[in-house]
Enzyme design. Structure first.
Site, PDB file in Angstrom:
ATOM      1  N   GLY A   1      38.414  -8.458 -31.660  1.00  0.00           N
ATOM      2  CA  GLY A   1      38.569  -7.589 -32.823  1.00  0.00           C
ATOM      3  C   GLY A   1      38.644  -8.431 -34.091  1.00  0.00           C
TER       4      GLY A   1
ATOM      5  N   LYS B   1      36.076  -2.312 -35.490  1.00  0.00           N
ATOM      6  CA  LYS B   1      37.023  -1.192 -35.690  1.00  0.00           C
ATOM      7  C   LYS B   1      36.639  -0.430 -36.963  1.00  0.00           C
ATOM      8  CE  LYS B   1      40.387  -3.634 -32.948  1.00  0.00           C
ATOM      9  NZ  LYS B   1      41.756  -3.905 -32.611  1.00  0.00           N
TER      10      LYS B   1
ATOM     11  N   GLU C   1      42.713  -5.271 -21.810  1.00  0.00           N
ATOM     12  CA  GLU C   1      43.343  -5.644 -23.072  1.00  0.00           C
ATOM     13  C   GLU C   1      44.820  -5.236 -23.070  1.00  0.00           C
ATOM     14  OE1 GLU C   1      40.336  -5.707 -26.514  1.00  0.00           O
ATOM     15  OE2 GLU C   1      40.709  -3.618 -26.089  1.00  0.00           O
TER      16      GLU C   1
ATOM     17  N   HIS D   1      39.422   2.828 -25.836  1.00  0.00           N
ATOM     18  CA  HIS D   1      40.186   1.735 -26.454  1.00  0.00           C
ATOM     19  C   HIS D   1      41.639   2.185 -26.613  1.00  0.00           C
ATOM     20  CE1 HIS D   1      41.599  -1.198 -29.356  1.00  0.00           C
ATOM     21  NE2 HIS D   1      40.566  -1.948 -29.029  1.00  0.00           N
TER      22      HIS D   1
HETATM   23  P1  PGA Z   1      42.048  -8.385 -31.456  1.00  0.00           P
HETATM   24  O1  PGA Z   1      41.499  -6.953 -31.017  1.00  0.00           O
HETATM   25  O2  PGA Z   1      41.003  -9.399 -31.114  1.00  0.00           O
HETATM   26  O3  PGA Z   1      42.271  -8.259 -32.925  1.00  0.00           O
HETATM   27  O4  PGA Z   1      43.316  -8.616 -30.699  1.00  0.00           O
HETATM   28  C1  PGA Z   1      40.928  -6.759 -29.758  1.00  0.00           C
HETATM   29  C2  PGA Z   1      40.566  -5.324 -29.557  1.00  0.00           C
HETATM   30  O5  PGA Z   1      41.306  -4.435 -29.996  1.00  0.00           O
HETATM   31  O6  PGA Z   1      39.512  -5.003 -28.965  1.00  0.00           O
END
Ligand code: PGA
Length: 219
Positions: free
Chosen positions: A203, A11, A148, A96
């Site tokens: 993430g 990110k 997701e 996303h």
């Molecule tokens: P996370 O994020 O593993 O922190 O839940 C996943 C993502 O947003 O791709």
């Protein structure tokens, strides 16, 4: 998909220097594994240096972008085109939920991005939180889907694996290159998802190189 795909999404974290330090630590302990494909998605600013490090160390690790322009090359200040990321990336995330929600990304823009990626021979990893988001996708057969659920992203509360599998069944009926699960995946829960999905999108727990390695080992 033959290999389990493990995708780390940094990110908007890490400077170029921090990404390189992350990679140094990661690569010291990384063991090549022919059953798994590892993809790192850093910020655009770190793609070039990570690409050089991967080449220097001759590792079977791939880079992905976190986004791409829905326009082709030209007078689009601030945009990064598919042809520009092609220098470094085998994959790119698209759509996303953070982009859909915080940057009002709509389906027309997402379709433009997917088509530019495919033209540049980059594999789109299309992120969705609801199956309905696939309804108006062009070229889905050339995309990897990353499922997701919104409430699972960054909360430490992943979707119950049996519920995830119900959705997976429906997603398998659509023609795509494969289906990943994402949302609060960690080294302890990963095998609940890699036993049925083609891979995962991580993430938070990709930000620490040793935690990400543990995830890869347990996948
Ligand atoms: P996370 O994020 O593993 O922190 O839940 C996943 C993502 O947003 O791709």
């Amino acid at each position: 998909m033959k290999k389990v795909l493990i995708v780390g999404n940094f990110k908007s974290n890490k400077t170029e220097k921090e990404s390189s330090e992350w990679f140094e630590k990661f690569s010291e302990n990384y063991q090549q594994n022919f059953e798994k494909e590892v993809v790192i998605c850093p910020s655009f600013t770190s793609l070039s240096s990570l690409s050089k490090l991967i080449e220097e160390k001759n590792l079977d690790i791939f880079l992905g972008a976190q986004d791409v322009s829905s326009f082709e090359e030209g007078p689009f200040t601030g945009e990064v085109s598919a042809r520009q990321i092609k220098e470094f990336c085998k994959y790119s995330l698209v759509g996303h939920s953070e982009r859909r929600e915080k940057f009002s990304e709509d389906q027309a823009a997402i379709n433009g991005k997917i088509s530019n990626l495919i033209k540049a021979e980059i594999i789109p990893i299309l992120c969705i939180s609801e199956i309905e988001q696939l309804d108006r996708v062009g070229n889905l057969e050339n995309c990897i889907i990353a499922y997701e659920p919104m409430h699972a992203i960054g909360t430490g509360e992943p979707l119950d694996p049996s519920l995830a599998n119900d959705t997976l069944g429906k997603l398998r009926q659509k023609k795509s290159l494969g289906v990943l699960y994402g949302g609060s995946v960690d080294s302890k829960n990963i095998s609940n998802y890699t036993s049925s999905f083609d891979g995962i999108l991580v993430g938070t727990d990709s930000l620490d190189p040793l935690m990400f390695l543990q995830i890869i080992n347990n996948a």
